[in-house]
Motif scaffolding. Structure first.
Motif, PDB file in Angstrom:
ATOM      1  N   ALA A  25     -41.034  27.606 -40.347  1.00  0.00           N
ATOM      2  CA  ALA A  25     -41.064  28.051 -38.955  1.00  0.00           C
ATOM      3  C   ALA A  25     -41.415  26.876 -38.055  1.00  0.00           C
ATOM      4  O   ALA A  25     -42.055  25.915 -38.482  1.00  0.00           O
ATOM      5  CB  ALA A  25     -42.078  29.177 -38.757  1.00  0.00           C
ATOM      6  N   ASP A  28     -45.835  27.519 -33.465  1.00  0.00           N
ATOM      7  CA  ASP A  28     -46.117  28.643 -32.568  1.00  0.00           C
ATOM      8  C   ASP A  28     -45.048  29.736 -32.589  1.00  0.00           C
ATOM      9  O   ASP A  28     -44.896  30.469 -31.626  1.00  0.00           O
ATOM     10  CB  ASP A  28     -46.324  28.146 -31.120  1.00  0.00           C
ATOM     11  CG  ASP A  28     -47.116  29.148 -30.282  1.00  0.00           C
ATOM     12  OD1 ASP A  28     -47.987  29.821 -30.865  1.00  0.00           O
ATOM     13  OD2 ASP A  28     -46.868  29.269 -29.071  1.00  0.00           O
ATOM     14  N   HIS A  29     -44.314  29.863 -33.689  1.00  0.00           N
ATOM     15  CA  HIS A  29     -43.370  30.970 -33.805  1.00  0.00           C
ATOM     16  C   HIS A  29     -43.969  32.164 -34.546  1.00  0.00           C
ATOM     17  O   HIS A  29     -43.277  33.151 -34.766  1.00  0.00           O
ATOM     18  CB  HIS A  29     -42.077  30.510 -34.484  1.00  0.00           C
ATOM     19  CG  HIS A  29     -41.145  29.834 -33.526  1.00  0.00           C
ATOM     20  ND1 HIS A  29     -39.812  29.625 -33.806  1.00  0.00           N
ATOM     21  CD2 HIS A  29     -41.350  29.312 -32.294  1.00  0.00           C
ATOM     22  CE1 HIS A  29     -39.236  28.997 -32.785  1.00  0.00           C
ATOM     23  NE2 HIS A  29     -40.149  28.794 -31.862  1.00  0.00           N
ATOM     24  N   GLY A  30     -45.238  32.080 -34.961  1.00  0.00           N
ATOM     25  CA  GLY A  30     -45.917  33.242 -35.536  1.00  0.00           C
ATOM     26  C   GLY A  30     -45.984  33.265 -37.045  1.00  0.00           C
ATOM     27  O   GLY A  30     -46.225  34.316 -37.644  1.00  0.00           O
ATOM     28  N   ASP A 113     -38.390  32.490 -33.669  1.00  0.00           N
ATOM     29  CA  ASP A 113     -38.826  33.230 -32.486  1.00  0.00           C
ATOM     30  C   ASP A 113     -37.629  33.952 -31.863  1.00  0.00           C
ATOM     31  O   ASP A 113     -36.549  33.383 -31.726  1.00  0.00           O
ATOM     32  CB  ASP A 113     -39.448  32.251 -31.482  1.00  0.00           C
ATOM     33  CG  ASP A 113     -40.145  32.960 -30.329  1.00  0.00           C
ATOM     34  OD1 ASP A 113     -39.442  33.642 -29.557  1.00  0.00           O
ATOM     35  OD2 ASP A 113     -41.376  32.823 -30.193  1.00  0.00           O
ATOM     36  N   GLU A 116     -37.096  31.855 -28.308  1.00  0.00           N
ATOM     37  CA  GLU A 116     -36.820  30.413 -28.348  1.00  0.00           C
ATOM     38  C   GLU A 116     -35.714  30.054 -29.326  1.00  0.00           C
ATOM     39  O   GLU A 116     -35.000  29.068 -29.141  1.00  0.00           O
ATOM     40  CB  GLU A 116     -38.097  29.641 -28.709  1.00  0.00           C
ATOM     41  CG  GLU A 116     -39.175  29.740 -27.641  1.00  0.00           C
ATOM     42  CD  GLU A 116     -40.390  28.900 -27.987  1.00  0.00           C
ATOM     43  OE1 GLU A 116     -40.372  28.219 -29.024  1.00  0.00           O
ATOM     44  OE2 GLU A 116     -41.355  28.921 -27.214  1.00  0.00           O
ATOM     45  N   ASN A 141     -38.865  36.978 -35.401  1.00  0.00           N
ATOM     46  CA  ASN A 141     -40.202  37.457 -35.019  1.00  0.00           C
ATOM     47  C   ASN A 141     -40.328  37.593 -33.495  1.00  0.00           C
ATOM     48  O   ASN A 141     -39.515  37.066 -32.744  1.00  0.00           O
ATOM     49  CB  ASN A 141     -41.253  36.482 -35.563  1.00  0.00           C
ATOM     50  CG  ASN A 141     -42.657  37.034 -35.450  1.00  0.00           C
ATOM     51  OD1 ASN A 141     -42.870  38.242 -35.541  1.00  0.00           O
ATOM     52  ND2 ASN A 141     -43.626  36.170 -35.232  1.00  0.00           N
ATOM     53  N   LYS A 142     -41.375  38.304 -33.084  1.00  0.00           N
ATOM     54  CA  LYS A 142     -41.705  38.527 -31.662  1.00  0.00           C
ATOM     55  C   LYS A 142     -40.637  39.353 -30.949  1.00  0.00           C
ATOM     56  O   LYS A 142     -40.279  39.090 -29.792  1.00  0.00           O
ATOM     57  CB  LYS A 142     -41.935  37.201 -30.930  1.00  0.00           C
ATOM     58  CG  LYS A 142     -43.041  36.333 -31.546  1.00  0.00           C
ATOM     59  CD  LYS A 142     -43.359  35.130 -30.689  1.00  0.00           C
ATOM     60  CE  LYS A 142     -44.435  34.268 -31.330  1.00  0.00           C
ATOM     61  NZ  LYS A 142     -44.811  33.093 -30.536  1.00  0.00           N
ATOM     62  N   ARG A 145     -41.308  41.083 -27.408  1.00  0.00           N
ATOM     63  CA  ARG A 145     -41.274  40.407 -26.111  1.00  0.00           C
ATOM     64  C   ARG A 145     -40.117  40.971 -25.282  1.00  0.00           C
ATOM     65  O   ARG A 145     -39.011  41.184 -25.788  1.00  0.00           O
ATOM     66  CB  ARG A 145     -41.097  38.898 -26.298  1.00  0.00           C
ATOM     67  CG  ARG A 145     -42.299  38.244 -26.933  1.00  0.00           C
ATOM     68  CD  ARG A 145     -42.080  36.764 -27.189  1.00  0.00           C
ATOM     69  NE  ARG A 145     -41.919  36.004 -25.957  1.00  0.00           N
ATOM     70  CZ  ARG A 145     -41.784  34.687 -25.922  1.00  0.00           C
ATOM     71  NH1 ARG A 145     -41.794  33.985 -27.061  1.00  0.00           N
ATOM     72  NH2 ARG A 145     -41.654  34.048 -24.781  1.00  0.00           N
ATOM     73  N   GLU A 148     -36.625  39.260 -25.375  1.00  0.00           N
ATOM     74  CA  GLU A 148     -36.074  38.945 -26.703  1.00  0.00           C
ATOM     75  C   GLU A 148     -34.545  38.969 -26.681  1.00  0.00           C
ATOM     76  O   GLU A 148     -33.923  39.734 -25.946  1.00  0.00           O
ATOM     77  CB  GLU A 148     -36.609  39.931 -27.750  1.00  0.00           C
ATOM     78  CG  GLU A 148     -36.268  41.391 -27.520  1.00  0.00           C
ATOM     79  CD  GLU A 148     -34.900  41.775 -28.079  1.00  0.00           C
ATOM     80  OE1 GLU A 148     -34.330  40.979 -28.852  1.00  0.00           O
ATOM     81  OE2 GLU A 148     -34.399  42.852 -27.717  1.00  0.00           O
ATOM     82  N   SER A 179     -42.431  42.152 -35.617  1.00  0.00           N
ATOM     83  CA  SER A 179     -43.475  41.812 -34.647  1.00  0.00           C
ATOM     84  C   SER A 179     -44.730  41.581 -35.481  1.00  0.00           C
ATOM     85  O   SER A 179     -45.432  42.523 -35.850  1.00  0.00           O
ATOM     86  CB  SER A 179     -43.693  42.942 -33.636  1.00  0.00           C
ATOM     87  OG  SER A 179     -44.860  42.682 -32.867  1.00  0.00           O
TER      88      SER A 179
END
Length: 610
Positions: A25, A28-30, A113, A116, A141-142, A145, A148, A179
């Motif tokens: 990853a 900061d992509h989780g 992400d 992103e 992921n995420k 948001r 997305e 998530s």
């Protein structure tokens, strides 16, 4: 590449009770949050157990920066299968860690992400995994948001895999939408997510179990190191063949083929986030040995009757180098505990043993050591780590390590991904063109511009601070090593000079108020400085020598504090990365446990003139 020297490949059988995966990853992509959620879902934590967020980021530096620096492993027990997860660093500067740990796994979990999408650091690690034939499981992921764009991300990942040369099997990857923060997963964006079961099932169904020879003679390779204050040095690797049992007599085969016999006294594995003692580790297991100080990364531990070493781990060579030297400033020895060349040299040599992507060389001067690494971030992390351990030293400007390829001088180049507001795109393109950058792609989306460049690594030295100024802090820039290209020619020097102190003493508001109109200061009033220390950045080319300790004169008509107090602009305190980028060849970064100072190599103003 790690290859197993197995004389009887026909004996290999699948271990259906085991899965070995690496997580890939971008920063900061989780990634670490997802591991937390998987551990909780699988019941790895007790109901009353207090668990910190991001449990896999165990180092202080990792928690502060939000990045993974060294690889770590954890094991999740789920419905009779043990899933061993290896956390890989997301930054190319720690590629040495990446290339080692990918040899321990059979598949990868590619985390992207949902906004992103694919970023440069993702490309670097993904390329390495595809070269090893590992099949990815895509995790978008995420998805919680509001902005997305999960469906678009799926197309981007497919295009990237094609670009990186993935085969048909690797292109037929499963996709899970998650998530991590909420602990939810689903296989289709139209479904309603309840928990993480879809992700766990996808891992079991789509990743191959390791093919191992359980009956052959023992074979284990040291891949990475750890440390425990109770048992000392930890050696982490994967059992490639046979069984490694506690109390067994084994032989270590080193780089030169020499052997050393010893007994396995401590053997550990991971269960959740805890390290547990084991009686034996079977082929396919990721195991941890303790109490063996003589082993090096790449060494093979074998059955004494069958000393068959595995091929040693090969990684890409370093791309930049700096010089670590004893601190010779007037303030030397005030803050550090370890200040001598012997102490600094011993610490650097220990780093070279534990991290094979860092090379340490002696120089002609006894008080100076050449340290080569994969990028500025790796060097900066080493500097910060040593600083926190109480070391005091000076660091020179980074230099590119050129290579000769087909008789031509070549240098490392980097893929640079930039996202800036519309109004800043022109200045960014102009600045990178001067630094020999080559624009590869440009996309405009809702008031912002996404730019892709290929830039020589040395062209990025000192650019980040300019980039933040040009974009007023609204720009995002990521870079990762792409490879080597022919030497691009000479680059312009730093466009601004330094404000250099001519006196030793305490800086005063009176002196700084007169200078700050023409400079950006690095020090606040009341700071102790010395002659030759760089206390600010000149707004024009060329250095300016200034007395920053000058106080307002007293006379019969006024007192020192009678007039209006000057308004002082807060100083821009340099960080290790920004300082390494900013300094020139005739300057040094002075590092102590409490301070970072920029200085000239020659402190005396009159000597510099000569």
């Amino acid at each position: 590449m790690i290859s197993v020297s197995n004389p009887n490949p026909s004996k290999r059988t699948a271990r259906d009770d085991l899965r070995n995966l690496a997580i890939i990853a971008h920063v900061d992509h989780g990634k670490t949050t997802l591991v937390d959620a998987m551990l909780r879902f699988a019941g790895s934590f007790r109901d009353n157990q207090v668990v910190e967020d991001r449990v896999m980021d165990s180092q202080d530096l990792e928690r502060e920066r939000g990045i993974t620096i060294s690889s770590k492993s954890t094991a999740i027990e789920f419905e009779g299968t043990r899933i061993q997860l290896v956390d890989t660093p997301g930054h190319a500067d720690f590629g040495g860690e990446v290339e080692r740990v990918l040899g321990m796994v059979d598949a990868v979990l590619l985390l992207v992400d949902a906004v992103e999408g694919v970023m440069p650091q993702t490309r670097f690690v993904l390329r390495k995994s595809l070269e090893r034939g590992l099949k990815p499981v895509l995790v978008v992921n995420k998805i919680d948001r509001p902005e997305e764009r999960a469906e678009e991300i799926l197309d981007e990942v497919f295009d990237l895999l094609v670009e990186l040369g993935a085969d048909d099997d690797q292109l037929d990857f499963p996709t899970v939408y998650t998530s991590a923060k909420a602990g939810l997963a689903k296989l289709d964006m139209g479904e309603e997510a309840k928990d993480l079961r879809p992700l766990m099932d996808a891992i079991l169904e789509n990743t191959a179990p390791p093919m191992v020879d359980l009956d052959g003679p023992t074979q284990f390779q040291a891949v990475t190191f750890g440390y425990d204050s109770y048992v000392g040095r930890l050696v982490i690797g994967r059992v490639n063949r046979g069984v490694l049992a506690r109390g067994a007599s084994v032989v270590r085969v080193g780089r030169d083929g020499s052997g050393e016999t010893f007994r396995v006294t401590k053997l550990f594995g991971t269960r959740g986030i805890e390290r547990v003692e084991m009686e034996e580790a079977r082929a396919g297991d990721i195991a941890i040995l303790a109490g063996i100080d003589s082993i090096e990364i790449g060494d093979t531990i074998c059955d004494p009757a069958h000393p068959e070493p595995l091929e040693r781990i090969e990684i890409d060579p370093p791309t930049i180098s700096v010089h670590f030297a004893v601190n010779t400033s007037p303030f030397a020895g005030r803050e550090g505990r370890f200040v001598t060349s012997r102490q600094i040299g011993d610490r650097l040599r220990r780093e070279g043993l534990a991290n094979i992507s860092v090379a340490i060389e002696e120089t002609d001067r006894q008080d100076t050591f050449k340290v080569s690494g994969r990028g500025e971030l790796q060097i900066a992390v080493l500097v910060e780590t040593m600083r926190r351990e109480g070391y005091e030293f000076a660091v020179s400007r980074p230099e590119i390590i050129p290579r000769e390829i087909d008789g031509q001088k070549c240098e490392p180049v980097e893929d640079v991904a930039i996202d800036v507001p519309d109004w800043a795109a022109g200045s960014v393109m102009e600045k990178l063109a001067v630094r020999k950058g080559r624009m590869e792609d440009m996309r405009q989306e809702g008031g912002r511009v996404a730019l892709s460049f290929v830039v020589p690594s040395r062209g990025l030295f000192g650019y980040r601070s300019e980039f933040l100024t040009d974009t007023r802090g609204e720009g995002i820039m990521y870079a990762t090593i792409k490879g080597y290209e022919p030497w691009a020619g000479d680059l312009e020097k730093r466009s601004v000079g330094g404000i250099v102190s001519t006196d030793q003493g305490q800086t005063t508001p009176f002196a700084i108020s007169k200078i700050q109109e023409r400079a950006m200061m690095f020090v606040d009033p009341g700071t102790q400085v010395y002659e030759g220390q760089i206390v600010g950045e000149n707004r024009r080319p060329g250095d300016m020598n200034v007395n920053v300790c000058r106080a307002k004169k007293l006379d019969n008509m006024r007192a020192a504090g009678k007039d209006d107090a000057p308004i002082i602009t807060p100083a821009r305190k340099p960080t290790i990365e920004s300082a390494l980028e900013w300094i020139e060849d005739d300057e040094l970064l002075e590092v102590t446990p409490q301070s970072l100072r920029l200085r000239k190599k020659v402190l005396s103003k009159s000597h510099r003139k000569r």
